[in-house]
Design an enzyme around this catalytic site. Sequence first.
Site, PDB file in Angstrom:
ATOM      1  CD  GLU A  40     -26.761 -12.101  10.712  1.00 55.95           C
ATOM      2  OE1 GLU A  40     -25.702 -11.878  10.129  1.00 55.95           O
ATOM      3  OE2 GLU A  40     -26.910 -11.959  11.956  1.00 55.95           O
ATOM      4  CE  LYS A 106     -23.256  -8.843   9.756  1.00 57.59           C
ATOM      5  NZ  LYS A 106     -23.244 -10.141  10.474  1.00 57.59           N
ATOM      6  CB  CYS A 142     -26.198  -9.133  12.978  1.00 58.75           C
ATOM      7  SG  CYS A 142     -25.799 -10.067  14.484  1.00 58.75           S
TER       8      CYS A 142
END
Length: 265
Positions: A40, A106, A142
């Site tokens: 990321e 995300k 993440c």
Amino acid sequence: MRIALSQITAGPDPGRNLATVREQALRAAEAGARLVVLPEATMARFGTPLGPLAEPLDGPWATEVRRIAREADLVVVAGMFTPAQDGRVANTLLATGPGVEASYDKIHLYDAFGFAESDTVAPGAQVVTMEVDGIRVGLATCYDVRFPELFRAHADAGAVLSLLPASWGAGPGKRDQWDLLIRARALDATVWLAAVDQAAPATDGTRPTTAPTGIGHSAVVGPDGTVRERLGPEPGLLTADIDIEEVASVRRKVSVLANRKLGRP
């Protein structure tokens, strides 16, 4: 399928980070990998003003990643930032290479531990999987790792491998949480999980910030929840062979997906 996990420390300059992407992709190709996964925020580390550097998926940064993927003849997955409609940016994974062109924004934003990602980043809304050499692969980023339903959605879509690029925040207990969560998500969904973090900044002389900039310890976890390969905190390139048949074997023994009573699509 052989994959490579590229644990780097991204800096604030997208151009310099592209040079790292190229070097890592070529190294991965030399090692026989068909897929290389970078963290990321590969485009620019957190703590950098994101709005001014965000680019669309057809912009120069993503276009150069595509050129690198063609040069190395493998699929590259890397974190970047794209403009969002409300003036914020999207935290985007670009996946590109032979026969592959996909992106994932995300979904779960890191509004935790005193950091508010949603101040500058708009959430995504779509579960994304892609096919690499006939193998279905899911994309996550993440903080998504704290939400098992996303990884089960990958499995429901046919994925046997989930990729988790990250820039994990440091702090008390965070390494233990990282280790626990990546193993749990592989076991929840009975998928292989490739978790690729940014290297810990202090390991290469980068000045630490209060933003989440990585702790390292990238790992490949099998569908039974066991860690098969792992890096330490410093930068490194890890290669691993993914045995797709093992997913079917584990699912026959531990039928958690078939036995679910709630949350099925």
